[in-house]
Motif scaffolding. Structure first.
Motif, PDB file in Angstrom:
ATOM      1  N   ALA A  68       0.833  -1.204   0.000  1.00 42.36           N
ATOM      2  CA  ALA A  68       0.000   0.000   0.000  1.00 42.36           C
ATOM      3  C   ALA A  68       0.863   1.248   0.000  1.00 42.36           C
ATOM      4  N   ARG A  69       1.959   1.245   0.765  1.00 41.59           N
ATOM      5  CA  ARG A  69       2.851   2.399   0.777  1.00 41.59           C
ATOM      6  C   ARG A  69       3.489   2.617  -0.585  1.00 41.59           C
ATOM      7  N   ILE A  70       3.827   1.525  -1.251  1.00 35.87           N
ATOM      8  CA  ILE A  70       4.434   1.633  -2.593  1.00 35.87           C
ATOM      9  C   ILE A  70       3.434   2.245  -3.572  1.00 35.87           C
ATOM     10  N   ILE A  71       2.172   1.785  -3.469  1.00 37.07           N
ATOM     11  CA  ILE A  71       1.137   2.325  -4.359  1.00 37.07           C
ATOM     12  C   ILE A  71       0.929   3.805  -4.095  1.00 37.07           C
ATOM     13  N   GLN A  72       0.898   4.193  -2.831  1.00 39.60           N
ATOM     14  CA  GLN A  72       0.735   5.595  -2.473  1.00 39.60           C
ATOM     15  C   GLN A  72       1.894   6.431  -3.013  1.00 39.60           C
ATOM     16  N   TRP A  73       3.074   5.917  -2.902  1.00 35.07           N
ATOM     17  CA  TRP A  73       4.241   6.630  -3.452  1.00 35.07           C
ATOM     18  C   TRP A  73       4.139   6.792  -4.974  1.00 35.07           C
ATOM     19  N   MET A  74       3.673   5.723  -5.646  1.00 35.29           N
ATOM     20  CA  MET A  74       3.515   5.799  -7.106  1.00 35.29           C
ATOM     21  C   MET A  74       2.468   6.839  -7.493  1.00 35.29           C
ATOM     22  N   LEU A  75       1.387   6.928  -6.735  1.00 24.15           N
ATOM     23  CA  LEU A  75       0.360   7.926  -7.022  1.00 24.15           C
ATOM     24  C   LEU A  75       0.913   9.335  -6.858  1.00 24.15           C
ATOM     25  N   GLU A  76       1.682   9.549  -5.816  1.00 20.52           N
ATOM     26  CA  GLU A  76       2.272  10.873  -5.626  1.00 20.52           C
ATOM     27  C   GLU A  76       3.239  11.220  -6.751  1.00 20.52           C
ATOM     28  N   ALA A  77       4.018  10.253  -7.185  1.00 22.79           N
ATOM     29  CA  ALA A  77       4.941  10.494  -8.302  1.00 22.79           C
ATOM     30  C   ALA A  77       4.174  10.791  -9.589  1.00 22.79           C
ATOM     31  N   GLN A  78       3.055  10.072  -9.798  1.00 23.91           N
ATOM     32  CA  GLN A  78       2.220  10.303 -10.979  1.00 23.91           C
ATOM     33  C   GLN A  78       1.642  11.717 -10.956  1.00 23.91           C
ATOM     34  N   ASN A  79       1.195  12.145  -9.802  1.00 20.53           N
ATOM     35  CA  ASN A  79       0.633  13.485  -9.656  1.00 20.53           C
ATOM     36  C   ASN A  79       1.678  14.549  -9.964  1.00 20.53           C
ATOM     37  N   LYS A  80       2.893  14.346  -9.512  1.00 18.69           N
ATOM     38  CA  LYS A  80       3.963  15.313  -9.787  1.00 18.69           C
ATOM     39  C   LYS A  80       4.271  15.392 -11.277  1.00 18.69           C
ATOM     40  N   ARG A  81       4.246  14.245 -11.956  1.00 16.30           N
ATOM     41  CA  ARG A  81       4.496  14.254 -13.394  1.00 16.30           C
ATOM     42  C   ARG A  81       3.402  15.015 -14.138  1.00 16.30           C
ATOM     43  N   ILE A  82       2.162  14.858 -13.699  1.00 15.80           N
ATOM     44  CA  ILE A  82       1.065  15.592 -14.333  1.00 15.80           C
ATOM     45  C   ILE A  82       1.232  17.092 -14.115  1.00 15.80           C
ATOM     46  N   ASP A  83       1.615  17.500 -12.898  1.00 13.66           N
ATOM     47  CA  ASP A  83       1.844  18.920 -12.619  1.00 13.66           C
ATOM     48  C   ASP A  83       2.956  19.479 -13.500  1.00 13.66           C
ATOM     49  N   ASP A  84       4.023  18.711 -13.692  1.00 15.29           N
ATOM     50  CA  ASP A  84       5.131  19.162 -14.539  1.00 15.29           C
ATOM     51  C   ASP A  84       4.683  19.350 -15.981  1.00 15.29           C
ATOM     52  N   LEU A  85       3.865  18.423 -16.487  1.00 17.52           N
ATOM     53  CA  LEU A  85       3.403  18.532 -17.872  1.00 17.52           C
ATOM     54  C   LEU A  85       2.496  19.739 -18.057  1.00 17.52           C
ATOM     55  N   VAL A  86       1.620  19.997 -17.104  1.00 19.70           N
ATOM     56  CA  VAL A  86       0.739  21.169 -17.193  1.00 19.70           C
ATOM     57  C   VAL A  86       1.555  22.448 -17.173  1.00 19.70           C
ATOM     58  N   GLU A  87       2.607  22.500 -16.366  1.00 20.76           N
ATOM     59  CA  GLU A  87       3.463  23.683 -16.309  1.00 20.76           C
ATOM     60  C   GLU A  87       4.191  23.896 -17.634  1.00 20.76           C
ATOM     61  N   ARG A  88       4.631  22.792 -18.246  1.00 17.20           N
ATOM     62  CA  ARG A  88       5.287  22.919 -19.552  1.00 17.20           C
ATOM     63  C   ARG A  88       4.329  23.463 -20.600  1.00 17.20           C
ATOM     64  N   ILE A  89       3.082  23.008 -20.543  1.00 15.24           N
ATOM     65  CA  ILE A  89       2.091  23.484 -21.509  1.00 15.24           C
ATOM     66  C   ILE A  89       1.850  24.984 -21.321  1.00 15.24           C
ATOM     67  N   LYS A  90       1.785  25.445 -20.070  1.00 10.18           N
ATOM     68  CA  LYS A  90       1.607  26.865 -19.821  1.00 10.18           C
ATOM     69  C   LYS A  90       2.784  27.668 -20.365  1.00 10.18           C
ATOM     70  N   GLN A  91       4.010  27.150 -20.179  1.00  7.78           N
ATOM     71  CA  GLN A  91       5.178  27.846 -20.716  1.00  7.78           C
ATOM     72  C   GLN A  91       5.138  27.911 -22.234  1.00  7.78           C
ATOM     73  N   GLN A  92       4.680  26.800 -22.865  1.00  9.48           N
ATOM     74  CA  GLN A  92       4.559  26.786 -24.324  1.00  9.48           C
ATOM     75  C   GLN A  92       3.532  27.809 -24.791  1.00  9.48           C
ATOM     76  N   GLN A  93       2.428  27.949 -24.036  1.00 12.29           N
ATOM     77  CA  GLN A  93       1.404  28.927 -24.376  1.00 12.29           C
ATOM     78  C   GLN A  93       1.966  30.349 -24.325  1.00 12.29           C
ATOM     79  N   GLU A  94       2.764  30.643 -23.291  1.00  9.85           N
ATOM     80  CA  GLU A  94       3.358  31.969 -23.184  1.00  9.85           C
ATOM     81  C   GLU A  94       4.306  32.247 -24.341  1.00  9.85           C
TER      82      GLU A  94
END
Length: 460
Positions: free
Chosen positions: A165-191
């Protein structure tokens, strides 16, 4: 004290054996036979029944845990697909950016491409943000389920599920961070795309101004070559405005060369109507030209006569100074509803900073947001403040150059909003608006200003 399943089964077997074989003990010294002792049948039944319930409960708990782990695995696969799609989207944005650079030779095509791409990218960014919110909600629910599973398991389950369960929770947090990074890149591309769009428009305006200057120079050269005695004796003179061209038989709208009295020839766009010819002095319809210009640009004119443009204060004055003229204003909103108003006006020259005087209000027309004071209202830009506000520069506050009697009455040369106007009031002030039609700071979709001799009203 908890007992393992194997030990419980052994106890059950021994208890069952005790019911079939009596236990016998004989005394060595007395020789008397003691009473045979048997295990109680009810106790055996209770013990067996408890063991069966315990085994059934353990089986159900194991099955439930397996089902929850399967659900978590499926949702992880969904997250992986989402990340893959985001990666493809990033790659596509990169490819679109490369394609945009490859089309730099054609500025008009590049501008249309950037506008469409920016709009699509904004929609995709908003959709990604919505998906991100949904993913957050899903992950919160998964974390709650994982925490519930961890709290419901006993020591007999060991530390294996807890670690998973701890491993799964860690994977979810890592997945969330990757999504945040991609959204930030898209915003930079828009600018970056927005900045590139502004550069393209600036280059286009410069090219258009250079073309118009070269065209004007060519016209002046042609006139200079035609100043021979034979040409001077010719009875045909150049028209002073578009209405005079209409009276000479021109009925098609388009570009014409005119020469007002005491002025050099220049090109104008003539709007030919059944009642006469109108000289167009301003037009907005797509935001392709930046109207936040300085005094010199507003005095000489800018933009493209076939698109968006401002004719120039000196040219407007040279056309209208010869008699009584009518100012006709047409605009439309984003529901494609339109309005036309006309006012008799008089425009003074450079010494009075091209003061505009609205002479009177016609019946059926909207009340003019331009001043009707006898002295008129001078023209203002952000580098030449001539408005009637002592403590504020209206051109800086609202953007563009205009006859600002008060900052909040009208401004057809303000900032053009391609998308819906921003919610912030201080930003909406910078838009194109006409207070007496759709209200203060409502952003208009199209505007056209044109002038013609007052006699044209008698034919309409």
């Amino acid at each position: 004290m908890k007992v393992s399943l194997a030990n419980l089964l052994c106890i059950t077997v021994l208890a069952s054996s005790g019911t079939s074989f009596p236990m016998e003990r004989r005394g060595a010294t007395t020789g008397k036979e003691k009473r045979v002792q048997y295990a109680a049948w009810d106790d055996v039944n209770v013990l067996a029944h408890g063991l069966l319930q315990l085994g059934q409960g353990l089986k159900e708990h194991v099955d439930k845990t397996k089902g929850q782990m399967r659900d978590i695995t499926i949702k992880m696969k969904v997250f992986n697909v989402t990340v893959s799609e985001l990666g493809k989207l990033t790659q596509r944005l990169h490819e679109d950016s490369e394609a945009l650079k490859a089309k730099a030779q054609n500025l008009e095509e590049r501008e249309i491409l950037v506008l469409n791409l920016s709009k699509d990218l904004q929609e995709q960014t908003e959709e990604l943000l919505r998906d991100r919110q949904k993913d957050h909600e899903k992950m919160n629910k998964l974390e709650e389920k994982v925490d519930g599973t961890m709290q419901g398991e006993g020591p007999e389950a060991g530390n294996g599920n807890h670690s998973d369960a701890r491993i799964i929770q860690w994977m979810l947090e890592a997945q969330n961070k990757r999504i945040d990074d991609l959204v930030e890149r898209i915003k930079q591309q828009q600018e970056k795309l927005d900045k590139q769009n502004i550069r393209i428009r600036t280059l286009q305006n410069q090219i258009q101004m250079k073309n118009e200057r070269s065209s004007l120079k060519r016209i002046e050269d042609e006139i200079h070559l035609n100043t021979s005695s034979e040409q001077r004796d010719s009875p045909v003179a150049m028209a002073s405005d578009c209405h005079e061209l209409f009276l000479r038989g021109e009925t098609s709208s388009g570009l014409y060369t005119i020469q007002p009295p005491d002025s050099q020839p220049f090109e104008v766009f003539c709007e030919m109507t059944p009642e006469g010819g109108w000289t167009v002095i301003q037009r907005r319809h797509d935001g392709s030209v930046n109207f936040d210009q300085l005094w010199q640009a507003y005095e000489s004119g800018f933009g493209s006569l076939n698109g968006e443009f401002w004719l120039g204060l000196e040219k407007i004055h040279s056309v209208s100074k010869g008699g009584n003229y009518i100012l006709k204003v047409q605009f439309s909103d984003w529901r494609d509803e339109s309005q036309t108003i006309m006012y008799p006006f008089h425009l003074k020259g450079e010494k009075s900073n091209y003061s505009l005087h609205i002479l009177e209000r016609r019946a059926g027309n909207l009340e003019s947001p331009l001043s009707t004071e006898a002295s008129g209202v001078p023209f203002s830009t952000r580098d030449k403040d001539n408005d009637q506000k002592n403590d504020l520069n209206c051109a800086k506050q609202l953007s563009g150059g205009w006859w600002f009697s008060n900052c909040g009455h009208s401004n057809l040369n303000g900032r053009y909003f391609v998308t819906p106007a921003p919610k912030q009031r201080h930003q909406r002030k910078q838009g194109v608006f006409w207070k007496t039609w759709r209200g203060r700071y409502y952003p208009l979709k199209t505007t056209t200003m044109m002038i013609a001799p007052a006699e044209i009203e008698n034919k309409s």
